[in-house]
Motif scaffolding. Structure first.
Motif, PDB file in Angstrom:
ATOM      1  N   SER A   7       1.358  21.569  21.244  1.00 11.41           N
ATOM      2  CA  SER A   7       1.189  22.523  22.337  1.00 11.41           C
ATOM      3  C   SER A   7      -0.193  23.154  22.253  1.00 11.41           C
ATOM      4  O   SER A   7      -0.737  23.387  21.175  1.00 11.41           O
ATOM      5  CB  SER A   7       2.271  23.602  22.254  1.00 11.41           C
ATOM      6  OG  SER A   7       1.981  24.635  23.161  1.00 11.41           O
ATOM      7  N   CYS A   9      -0.660  26.052  22.987  1.00 10.12           N
ATOM      8  CA  CYS A   9      -0.397  27.416  22.519  1.00 10.12           C
ATOM      9  C   CYS A   9       0.541  27.331  21.319  1.00 10.12           C
ATOM     10  O   CYS A   9       1.741  27.153  21.488  1.00 10.12           O
ATOM     11  CB  CYS A   9       0.225  28.249  23.633  1.00 10.12           C
ATOM     12  SG  CYS A   9       0.539  29.967  23.163  1.00 10.12           S
ATOM     13  N   PRO A  10       0.021  27.415  20.081  1.00  9.81           N
ATOM     14  CA  PRO A  10       0.858  27.265  18.887  1.00  9.81           C
ATOM     15  C   PRO A  10       2.042  28.211  18.851  1.00  9.81           C
ATOM     16  O   PRO A  10       3.081  27.886  18.269  1.00  9.81           O
ATOM     17  CB  PRO A  10      -0.121  27.555  17.734  1.00  9.81           C
ATOM     18  CG  PRO A  10      -1.477  27.274  18.303  1.00  9.81           C
ATOM     19  CD  PRO A  10      -1.386  27.654  19.747  1.00  9.81           C
ATOM     20  N   ARG A  11       1.933  29.360  19.473  1.00 10.29           N
ATOM     21  CA  ARG A  11       3.040  30.319  19.449  1.00 10.29           C
ATOM     22  C   ARG A  11       4.297  29.749  20.094  1.00 10.29           C
ATOM     23  O   ARG A  11       5.415  30.141  19.740  1.00 10.29           O
ATOM     24  CB  ARG A  11       2.631  31.601  20.180  1.00 10.29           C
ATOM     25  CG  ARG A  11       1.553  32.417  19.466  1.00 10.29           C
ATOM     26  CD  ARG A  11       1.243  33.687  20.235  1.00 10.29           C
ATOM     27  NE  ARG A  11       2.432  34.524  20.377  1.00 10.29           N
ATOM     28  CZ  ARG A  11       2.464  35.624  21.135  1.00 10.29           C
ATOM     29  NH1 ARG A  11       1.385  35.999  21.818  1.00 10.29           N
ATOM     30  NH2 ARG A  11       3.564  36.343  21.215  1.00 10.29           N
ATOM     31  N   ASN A  13       5.510  26.862  19.680  1.00 13.50           N
ATOM     32  CA  ASN A  13       6.219  25.985  18.755  1.00 13.50           C
ATOM     33  C   ASN A  13       7.004  26.753  17.701  1.00 13.50           C
ATOM     34  O   ASN A  13       7.774  26.156  16.935  1.00 13.50           O
ATOM     35  CB  ASN A  13       5.227  25.044  18.053  1.00 13.50           C
ATOM     36  CG  ASN A  13       4.624  24.043  19.027  1.00 13.50           C
ATOM     37  OD1 ASN A  13       5.279  23.677  19.996  1.00 13.50           O
ATOM     38  ND2 ASN A  13       3.394  23.630  18.783  1.00 13.50           N
ATOM     39  N   LYS A  14       6.809  28.048  17.626  1.00 14.09           N
ATOM     40  CA  LYS A  14       7.506  28.821  16.611  1.00 14.09           C
ATOM     41  C   LYS A  14       8.955  29.066  17.018  1.00 14.09           C
ATOM     42  O   LYS A  14       9.244  29.305  18.187  1.00 14.09           O
ATOM     43  CB  LYS A  14       6.793  30.157  16.409  1.00 14.09           C
ATOM     44  CG  LYS A  14       5.405  30.037  15.797  1.00 14.09           C
ATOM     45  CD  LYS A  14       4.778  31.408  15.598  1.00 14.09           C
ATOM     46  CE  LYS A  14       3.404  31.286  14.945  1.00 14.09           C
ATOM     47  NZ  LYS A  14       2.768  32.614  14.747  1.00 14.09           N
ATOM     48  N   PRO A  15       9.884  28.983  16.054  1.00 11.95           N
ATOM     49  CA  PRO A  15      11.292  29.285  16.362  1.00 11.95           C
ATOM     50  C   PRO A  15      11.426  30.703  16.914  1.00 11.95           C
ATOM     51  O   PRO A  15      10.692  31.609  16.518  1.00 11.95           O
ATOM     52  CB  PRO A  15      11.981  29.152  15.009  1.00 11.95           C
ATOM     53  CG  PRO A  15      11.064  28.324  14.179  1.00 11.95           C
ATOM     54  CD  PRO A  15       9.673  28.635  14.642  1.00 11.95           C
ATOM     55  N   ARG A  16      12.361  30.844  17.828  1.00 17.45           N
ATOM     56  CA  ARG A  16      12.557  32.157  18.430  1.00 17.45           C
ATOM     57  C   ARG A  16      14.036  32.377  18.691  1.00 17.45           C
ATOM     58  O   ARG A  16      14.726  31.474  19.158  1.00 17.45           O
ATOM     59  CB  ARG A  16      11.773  32.256  19.735  1.00 17.45           C
ATOM     60  CG  ARG A  16      11.926  33.589  20.456  1.00 17.45           C
ATOM     61  CD  ARG A  16      11.090  33.614  21.720  1.00 17.45           C
ATOM     62  NE  ARG A  16      11.348  34.804  22.505  1.00 17.45           N
ATOM     63  CZ  ARG A  16      10.847  35.036  23.719  1.00 17.45           C
ATOM     64  NH1 ARG A  16      10.036  34.140  24.273  1.00 17.45           N
ATOM     65  NH2 ARG A  16      11.133  36.133  24.370  1.00 17.45           N
ATOM     66  N   LYS A  17      14.514  33.532  18.380  1.00 21.35           N
ATOM     67  CA  LYS A  17      15.889  33.883  18.666  1.00 21.35           C
ATOM     68  C   LYS A  17      15.925  34.804  19.887  1.00 21.35           C
ATOM     69  O   LYS A  17      15.135  35.741  19.987  1.00 21.35           O
ATOM     70  CB  LYS A  17      16.521  34.602  17.471  1.00 21.35           C
ATOM     71  CG  LYS A  17      16.753  33.701  16.263  1.00 21.35           C
ATOM     72  CD  LYS A  17      17.479  34.460  15.166  1.00 21.35           C
ATOM     73  CE  LYS A  17      17.756  33.539  13.977  1.00 21.35           C
ATOM     74  NZ  LYS A  17      18.480  34.268  12.884  1.00 21.35           N
TER      75      LYS A  17
END
Length: 268
Positions: A7, A9-11, A13-17
């Motif tokens: 992506s 935007c690397p953010r 790709n971060k897991p998110r709840k």
């Protein structure tokens, strides 16, 4: 080797709840959209004891229009085999006021049944007709989340069919309704999103894609509505018949059937 393109935007790709939030019904049976059921039941009784002022057969793969006065009752019947219909509504005296499926869906539900209303477009936003009887009302919502008489889908049209198949087609509800509208002095621009009667539809649980199932309607099933204003009404007998075949595939002619229309008017 991982060939996935990262992506920008690397953010992302971060897991998110995501916290669970309660459901909010946006238009929760507001008093303004409710009807006096006793009054409408009486209106139905009076109309059915009145005169049948018009009988129409909409042949398969075609459409027709007719006029209704305020208080008239219309019954659309499956007269042979399972068949869905696409309906348009216009104010008889001002066709710029026409049925608004999206607003109707917001105010009532994705599928209409008895005592639901069909609402007009902005800036009018008025009830055009009220559903007063539905022989499929007990179908409810099935195990796939499907129900009948939807205000979700638009209408099959030759432009989209050509987009899907690469072939020109003149068999579509939009084409049929356009021809019928022109016979009533209207134009293609007046044809609008529809009320899909007898059509069984929903959204898939995994991908949320719009789907159809073969209509549960059989010979003798009907739906009735009472006009809340003077109307021009259009009805197409869909070229997909019971809508058991996906758009773009060849539809067997034997699954296509006519629809019957009766207009009742109470005695003076």
């Amino acid at each position: 080797m991982d060939n996935q393109i990262p992506s920008l935007c690397p953010r992302l790709n971060k897991p998110r709840k995501f916290p669970k939030k309660p459901v909010t019904i946006c238009y929760n049976k507001a008093a303004a959209v409710q009807v006096d059921r006793t009054a409408y039941d009486k209106a139905r009784h009076d109309a059915l004891l009145g005169d049948v002022i018009e009988k129409i057969t909409v042949p398969k793969k075609s459409a027709k229009t007719w006029k209704m006065l305020k208080g008239d009752l219309c019954r659309v019947t499956v007269v042979e085999g399972s068949q869905v219909g696409d309906m348009n509504f216009w104010n008889l005296h001002n066709p710029k006021e026409r049925f608004y499926s999206g607003k109707t869906r917001q105010l009532h539900a994705s599928h209409l049944t008895t005592y639901d209303r069909l609402w007009s477009n902005m800036p009018y936003v008025r009830p055009m007709a009220t559903v007063i009887a539905d022989s499929l009302s007990r179908y409810g919502i099935d195990e796939d989340g499907a129900s009948v008489h939807d205000v979700i889908g638009t209408r099959c049209d030759s432009y989209t069919i050509e987009l899907i198949t690469g072939k020109k087609s003149h068999d579509s509800c939009h084409t049929y309704l356009t021809r019928a509208a022109q016979d009533a002095g209207l134009t293609e621009d007046d044809v609008h999103d529809v009320w899909n009667i007898f059509m069984c539809t929903g959204f898939t649980k995994d991908t949320h894609q719009y789907f159809c199932k073969a209509s549960p309607a059989r010979k003798g099933d009907y739906i009735e509505f009472i006009a809340d204003m003077d109307l021009i009404v259009g009805l197409s007998a869909c070229p997909h018949g019971d809508v058991s075949v996906p758009v773009g595939l060849e539809v067997p002619d034997e699954i296509c059937h006519p629809l019957g229309v009766e207009i009742f008017r109470k005695k003076n």
